[in-house]
Design an enzyme around this catalytic site. Structure first.
Site, PDB file in Angstrom:
ATOM      1  NE  ARG A 199      -3.761  -2.064   2.627  1.00 44.54           N
ATOM      2  CZ  ARG A 199      -3.596  -3.285   3.124  1.00 44.54           C
ATOM      3  NH1 ARG A 199      -2.416  -3.630   3.645  1.00 44.54           N
ATOM      4  NH2 ARG A 199      -4.593  -4.160   3.137  1.00 44.54           N
ATOM      5  CE  LYS A 223      -6.340  -0.620   4.922  1.00 48.60           C
ATOM      6  NZ  LYS A 223      -7.619  -0.915   4.268  1.00 48.60           N
ATOM      7  NE  ARG A 297      -3.392  -3.294  -1.541  1.00 46.55           N
ATOM      8  CZ  ARG A 297      -2.901  -4.189  -0.700  1.00 46.55           C
ATOM      9  NH1 ARG A 297      -1.603  -4.442  -0.692  1.00 46.55           N
ATOM     10  NH2 ARG A 297      -3.695  -4.847   0.130  1.00 46.55           N
ATOM     11  CG  HIS A 320      -6.695  -8.772   0.598  1.00 46.64           C
ATOM     12  ND1 HIS A 320      -6.913  -9.116  -0.721  1.00 46.64           N
ATOM     13  CD2 HIS A 320      -6.448  -7.433   0.583  1.00 46.64           C
ATOM     14  CE1 HIS A 320      -6.803  -8.040  -1.478  1.00 46.64           C
ATOM     15  NE2 HIS A 320      -6.523  -7.007  -0.712  1.00 46.64           N
TER      16      HIS A 320
END
Length: 350
Positions: A199, A223, A297, A320
């Site tokens: 990212r 994240k 990405r 993910h």
């Protein structure tokens, strides 16, 4: 503060910003943000704060029971008097509204969906604590989302993009003056994004000591603060080594000594700057596609899936948490692979 990592500092800044935003909201909102803090990021809570402020603005502007009130005066008990029809009217209001500067704001279905989801989370929190008896957002239907076309670069476009970064032939004269100073950095940055699928926030947060050339990996913060190693190939390695030769000659501004990618002001490069440089080069190569760092990405994820056929590997490398997120983005490719398998098994020899 100087001892904080880039990600810790961003989180600190977000928390301070959220405190400012909360000052403009009713008092009970502070309880909500404290309650969801353990399971949400600071960025998510800021998004909730903006969304809730729009909802309260709607109430004082459009709802008869709230006319003449200030947002901070709204009581939680008043929200218990709302009905599902009020939420539906709010959804209609969101389509076209005017902000404090009297600028028209148009929300499409995804923007409306996000704001209603924020409101649902807010009501669910107080409903679960039995501080609200009614939960009208739970009764409304969310807008139907139309599938967005997945935009990514084709293989030849990737090569053309990197060629343009290297040569800069089609840039304007003004852009060429900057290009002479940033070419090696830009090539390393875009090669890294295209070669790892990280990212943009993970990219700008990289420090010099996050690169491990011996094992061909970079340490990034996903994240939620999770620290992982993402591996890169020889093309990324070569581009990074070329840039590091240049980077080691630069004296960074105080507080930015560890940053890998620097701006022309010798400070850590910002997310906005990376978005602008991607747009600058991509516009030349593929003017009809709106290419952002996130589209780079997607490009990497597509290429990795085509090469491996392993959707779980793609999900893991992209970070993910749910493989269904990955499947949704690469469903067309999965269907393509299934069709290509139709003649793979022979039932009878000719």
């Amino acid at each position: 503060m100087s001892n904080l990592s880039y990600h810790e500092q961003k989180d600190r800044d977000n928390i301070l910003h959220l405190r400012q935003l909360t000052q403009e909201l009713p008092l009970f909102c502070s309880q909500f943000f404290r309650g969801i803090e353990p399971r949400t990021s600071s960025r998510t809570r800021i998004a909730y704060a903006y969304d809730l402020k729009i909802f309260f603005e709607f109430l004082v502007k459009e709802h008869p029971s709230f006319h003449g009130m200030k947002i901070k005066e709204i009581q939680l008990s008043q929200l218990d008097e709302l009905h599902s029809v009020d939420i539906e009217e709010y959804m209609e209001y969101l389509k076209y509204r005017f902000n404090e500067k009297n600028q028209e704001i148009i929300n499409k279905e995804r923007g409306i969906m996000r704001k209603i989801c924020s409101l649902k989370s807010f009501y669910n929190y107080f409903f679960r604590l039995e501080q609200l008896k009614n939960n009208p957002p739970a009764l409304v239907q969310l807008p139907k989302l139309h599938e967005k076309e997945i935009i990514r670069l084709d293989v030849d476009e990737v090569a053309l993009l990197l060629d343009e970064v290297e040569q800069g032939d089609k840039l304007t004269e003004k852009q060429k003056a900057f290009h002479a100073k940033t070419k090696i950095r830009d090539l390393a940055l875009l090669t890294l994004l295209l070669g790892t699928g990280i990212r943009v926030s993970e990219c700008v947060g990289l420090n010099m000591n996050d690169i491990d050339f011996k094992n061909g990996g970079i340490r990034i913060h996903r994240k939620g603060g999770k620290e992982v190693t993402v591996y890169f190939g020889t093309e990324v390695e070569d581009a990074l080594l070329d840039y590091l030769d240049e980077r080691n000659q630069i004296i960074p501004q105080t507080g930015h000594e560890d940053a890998l990618f620097l701006s022309l002001q010798n400070k850590r490069i910002s997310v906005r700057s990376v978005e602008n440089l991607v747009k600058k080069y991509a516009r030349i190569v593929t003017p009809l596609k709106k290419i952002t760092p996130h589209k780079l990405r997607s490009t990497y994820g597509t290429n990795l899936y085509r090469e491996t056929g392993d959707i779980y590997l793609v999900a893991d490398v992209l970070g993910h948490s749910d493989v269904n997120t990955t499947k949704k983005h690469y469903a067309a490719l999965e269907d393509q692979r299934r069709r290509s398998a139709r003649n793979a098994v022979r039932l009878r020899e000719d």
